[in-house]
Design a protein around this motif. Structure first.
Motif, PDB file in Angstrom:
ATOM      1  N   ASN A 444       0.855  -1.188   0.000  1.00 13.27           N
ATOM      2  CA  ASN A 444       0.000   0.000   0.000  1.00 13.27           C
ATOM      3  C   ASN A 444       0.890   1.236   0.000  1.00 13.27           C
ATOM      4  OD1 ASN A 444       0.816   0.427   2.746  1.00 13.27           O
ATOM      5  ND2 ASN A 444      -0.784  -1.016   3.394  1.00 13.27           N
ATOM      6  N   CYS A 555     -15.045  -8.895   1.463  1.00 14.45           N
ATOM      7  CA  CYS A 555     -15.199  -7.619   0.775  1.00 14.45           C
ATOM      8  C   CYS A 555     -14.063  -6.686   1.191  1.00 14.45           C
ATOM      9  CB  CYS A 555     -16.542  -6.991   1.107  1.00 14.45           C
ATOM     10  SG  CYS A 555     -16.800  -5.393   0.310  1.00 14.45           S
ATOM     11  N   ASN A 557     -13.664  -3.495  -0.124  1.00 13.95           N
ATOM     12  CA  ASN A 557     -13.987  -2.078  -0.324  1.00 13.95           C
ATOM     13  C   ASN A 557     -15.279  -1.678   0.355  1.00 13.95           C
ATOM     14  OD1 ASN A 557     -15.689  -3.485  -2.094  1.00 13.95           O
ATOM     15  ND2 ASN A 557     -15.730  -1.799  -3.584  1.00 13.95           N
ATOM     16  N   LYS A 558     -15.604  -2.319   1.449  1.00 20.14           N
ATOM     17  CA  LYS A 558     -16.857  -2.062   2.147  1.00 20.14           C
ATOM     18  C   LYS A 558     -16.958  -0.612   2.600  1.00 20.14           C
ATOM     19  CE  LYS A 558     -19.917  -4.660   5.197  1.00 20.14           C
ATOM     20  NZ  LYS A 558     -20.011  -5.854   6.060  1.00 20.14           N
ATOM     21  N   ALA A 559     -15.804  -0.046   2.982  1.00 18.54           N
ATOM     22  CA  ALA A 559     -15.810   1.329   3.481  1.00 18.54           C
ATOM     23  C   ALA A 559     -16.183   2.327   2.392  1.00 18.54           C
ATOM     24  CB  ALA A 559     -14.435   1.671   4.040  1.00 18.54           C
ATOM     25  N   PHE A 560     -16.030   1.935   1.133  1.00 19.78           N
ATOM     26  CA  PHE A 560     -16.283   2.871   0.039  1.00 19.78           C
ATOM     27  C   PHE A 560     -17.634   2.645  -0.635  1.00 19.78           C
ATOM     28  CE2 PHE A 560     -11.663   1.967   0.168  1.00 19.78           C
ATOM     29  CZ  PHE A 560     -11.233   3.212   0.611  1.00 19.78           C
ATOM     30  N   LEU A 561     -18.372   1.605  -0.239  1.00 21.36           N
ATOM     31  CA  LEU A 561     -19.644   1.303  -0.879  1.00 21.36           C
ATOM     32  C   LEU A 561     -20.731   2.257  -0.415  1.00 21.36           C
ATOM     33  CD1 LEU A 561     -19.656  -2.606  -0.739  1.00 21.36           C
ATOM     34  CD2 LEU A 561     -19.601  -1.200  -2.798  1.00 21.36           C
ATOM     35  N   ASP A 562     -21.634   2.638  -1.347  1.00 22.54           N
ATOM     36  CA  ASP A 562     -22.776   3.501  -1.029  1.00 22.54           C
ATOM     37  C   ASP A 562     -23.934   2.602  -0.630  1.00 22.54           C
ATOM     38  OD1 ASP A 562     -24.635   5.468  -0.776  1.00 22.54           O
ATOM     39  OD2 ASP A 562     -24.936   5.735  -2.940  1.00 22.54           O
TER      40      ASP A 562
END
Length: 707
Positions: A444, A555, A557-562
């Motif tokens: 990262n 998952c 990218n859960k933090a970025f999902l709407d």
């Protein structure tokens, strides 16, 4: 006045090498040390054959009884190593020559080399490293093609023939890698297997048939010569590996070569050939496929090379400074063949010390008498006379053995350990404290080029670097420069910064002391199949869940999902309701399950019939294709049925009666119900799916793993 004649010192010879720098400090006090650098006794100087009382021998010279008869004064031979098949120990014993070995030498190195060979065979590292030069690996099929046949280690059975020092060390190391270890050794007492947590088998045949990999660790003698022969190979599994880091004569090379060419076994790793000096082109194995062959060096490290020579010189010294050579040494291998005379009585006293003096034993004194003690003869005679015919009253003062440079006193060891612990606790600089640095973190913005110029500078000069995680973790330009300038000792890289993998396009293309494999450290035939199954299962979990993101396990990218909030219907907030398009309206969450869109029309009709409540039907889903490791569609439908039933039982409004649970329809179906709800599952179908016994499991988010 006559000048005093200089004392003649015994001669000790290093027969098949030149360098005496390690042995000299230990032996210089008691003997003159000479080297011969000979390949046979015909090349040894006449003075050595006549005067040498001790000999140090590596493995490259053969000493038969006829060869040993050429030595006129020889009392002790020490083999610098553990095997002694190049010395006729029986013939030596008959000539009164004590033969010793150094069984403790290189135990760790040979065990490490054995595991290295085993891992190379299983993971194909050696083969893959030879394939990367100039080749591109643009996709998964290329990696699979070159890596095919690589095997997962955990659960494999490793069979050890012999459980001595090295065999035990291999067993302990192999267990850490996940091997199930079995062994055959008829000379080991019962209970050892329980102490080590391994399994004993009763016969060699049983071991060969039960092992995925066979490693040989026994001594070479008339019983074990060609222990791996045609019959043994036939008893091995078709996909088994063979490893030999013990002695060359243990394996019939002609049979092994034929087995490899005919794919009777999968591969082999050999460190020692039957005939020395080592020359692969003269062996039947010269053109054998799937073979790793190293030049009799599994025992070698800079430390072990120095240590075995120190221990061999110390053994010579113990023998030549003892009352009796055979009693002074620690590791005599031919004691059973020595002609050791009984103790000699003098004036009625039987004492081993008396027998050590030539005057006591007469002309028939044992050939193993210490030549150094001959200088005490006159003193002993005088002392015996002064003692009125009794035992000599003197104790010759022998030179004190030189302290071993690589062994510290206990107090120093404790102090060193305490200092090491304190240093580790107070010093967080892993790079400066490590002999080998292995990278296993996720790539990262924080870890990109974590191994950079500053990191390389902090590493030890003789350190190694390994990266099997992600290419971008290592600055390849800096690493290449460090390898070229010997800033670090070596590196092993499985992944480059830029994909597809192509070493010639990397700064590392001409770096020395580098092992580079084509991003395949993850591959085995089993893992390749399993990762694809798990990926398909993850897709299936997502597409058959009420909500995709809640159905999957991993998952990232859960933090970025709407993800929209739950939608209320008739005052009830329920995640199942939000899954139906009619309930959420145009703003329904983007993560709604696309499969559930087929329920829209059914749900609207059912809602009308149910006076605005939740639909009391169980929608019929298209049956997904079966997967070998995923629950069958019937179980998934049953799980959905249970979920709908649970939602129905909670959906009570002031203007309508509660919707009937699925169980009521099953218990009392009628034509009206069936007509009103045409998609209702037949009772027999639902019962066969065991609705009540199928739990609804809440998804658990797994933490991110390594690359």
């Amino acid at each position: 006045m006559t000048s005093k004649k200089p004392e003649q010192r015994p001669l000790v010879a290093l027969l098949d090498a030149r360098d005496c720098s390690v042995e000299m400090p230990i032996l210089r006090e008691i003997a003159t040390l000479a080297f011969c650098d000979a390949n046979s006794t015909s090349e040894i100087h006449e003075k050595v054959l006549k005067e040498a009382v001790g000999a140090l021998v590596w493995h490259s010279i053969i000493l038969t009884k006829e060869d040993l008869q050429k030595f006129q004064s020889l009392k002790i031979i020490v083999r610098i190593g553990s095997s002694y098949d190049n010395i006729d120990i029986k013939g030596a014993g008959e000539l009164g020559i004590v033969v010793c070995n150094i069984p403790s030498y290189g135990v760790e190195e040979v065990a490490d080399s054995t595991l290295c060979n085993i891992l190379n065979l299983y993971r194909k590292t050696h083969e893959l490293a030879n394939k990367v030069d100039g080749q591109r690996f643009p996709g998964i099929e290329n990696i699979r093609l070159v890596s095919k046949g690589a095997v997962r280690i955990r659960g494999q059975t490793l069979g050890l023939i012999g459980l001595g020092r090295v065999g035990t060390a291999v067993a302990l190391r192999a267990k850490a890698f996940g091997f199930d270890v079995i062994f055959f050794d008829p000379y080991i007492v019962d209970g050892v297997e329980k102490a080590l947590g391994i399994t004993r088998v009763d016969s060699l045949h049983e071991l060969l048939g039960a092992s995925d990999c066979v490693s040989v660790h026994c001594t070479l003698n008339e019983h074990t010569h060609h222990i791996i022969n045609e019959d043994a190979i036939k008893r091995m599994r078709k996909d088994a590996f063979l490893v030999n880091t013990a002695c060359g004569g243990l394996v019939d090379e002609t049979v092994l070569a034929m087995a490899l060419k005919r794919n009777v076994i999968k591969g082999a790793a050999i460190d020692c050939l039957e005939h020395e000096p080592f020359c692969l082109k003269d062996s039947p194995l010269s053109d054998a496929p799937n073979l790793i062959c190293t030049p009799n060096c599994s025992w070698y490290s800079d430390k072990s090379f120095e240590q075995v020579r120190q221990e061999a010189a110390a053994e010579v010294k113990r023998g030549l400074t003892a009352k009796n050579v055979v009693d002074g040494v620690r590791n005599c291998v031919n004691k059973a063949f020595l002609d050791i005379r009984p103790k000699v009585e003098v004036n009625g006293f039987s004492n081993p010390l008396v027998a050590s003096y030539p005057f006591a034993g007469g002309a028939g004194a044992a050939q193993t008498m210490n030549p150094l003690l001959q200088v005490f003869q006159q003193q002993a005679l005088v002392a015996a006379a002064n003692n009125q015919g009794g035992l000599p009253s003197i104790v010759p003062t022998l030179p004190k053995p030189a302290p071993s440079p690589d062994i510290a006193p206990p107090a120093a060891i404790e102090a060193s350990l305490a200092a090491a612990v304190a240093s580790a606790n107070s010093n967080a600089e892993l790079l400066g404290a490590s002999d080998c640095v292995s990278v296993h973190c996720t790539l990262n913005e924080h870890t990109h080029h974590i191994i950079n110029e500053d990191a390389i500078k902090r590493m030890r000069k003789d350190a190694f670097l390994v990266n099997t995680a992600c290419g971008g973790l290592v600055d390849e330009t800096v690493l290449a420069m460090a390898l070229k300038r010997n800033v670090i000792k070596g590196a092993a890289i499985d992944c480059l910064e830029h994909e597809p993998f192509c070493l010639k396009d990397s700064p590392l293309s001409d770096a020395p002391n580098l092992i580079c494999t084509p991003n395949c450290s993850w591959y085995s035939d089993k893992s390749f199949e399993q990762v694809r199954q798990e990926a398909a299962a993850e897709v299936k979990r997502g597409l058959t869940a009420k909500n995709v993101v809640d159905g999957v396990r991993n998952c990232v990218n859960k933090a970025f999902l709407d993800i929209r909030p739950k939608v209320e219907v008739n005052g009830f907030s329920n995640p199942l309701v939000a899954s139906y398009p009619f309930a959420g309206g145009a703003g329904a969450a983007q993560t709604m399950n696309p499969l559930l869109q087929v329920f829209q029309q059914q749900a609207l009709v059912a809602a009308a019939n149910n006076q605005g409540g939740l639909p009391s039907i169980v929608p019929t889903l298209p049956k997904p294709a079966p997967s070998p490791d995923i629950a069958p569609p019937a179980a998934i439908e049953a799980s959905l049925a249970a979920a709908v039933a649970s939602a129905n039982s909670n959906a009570v409004s002031s203007g309508s009666a509660p919707a009937l649970p699925v169980s009521d329809y099953i218990a009392a179906p009628d034509t009206t119900t069936s007509a009103a709800f045409p998609n209702l599952l037949p009772a027999a179908s639902v019962m066969s799916q065991s609705v009540a016994s199928t739990p609804v499991v809440a998804p658990v988010s797994a933490p991110n793993g390594d690359c």
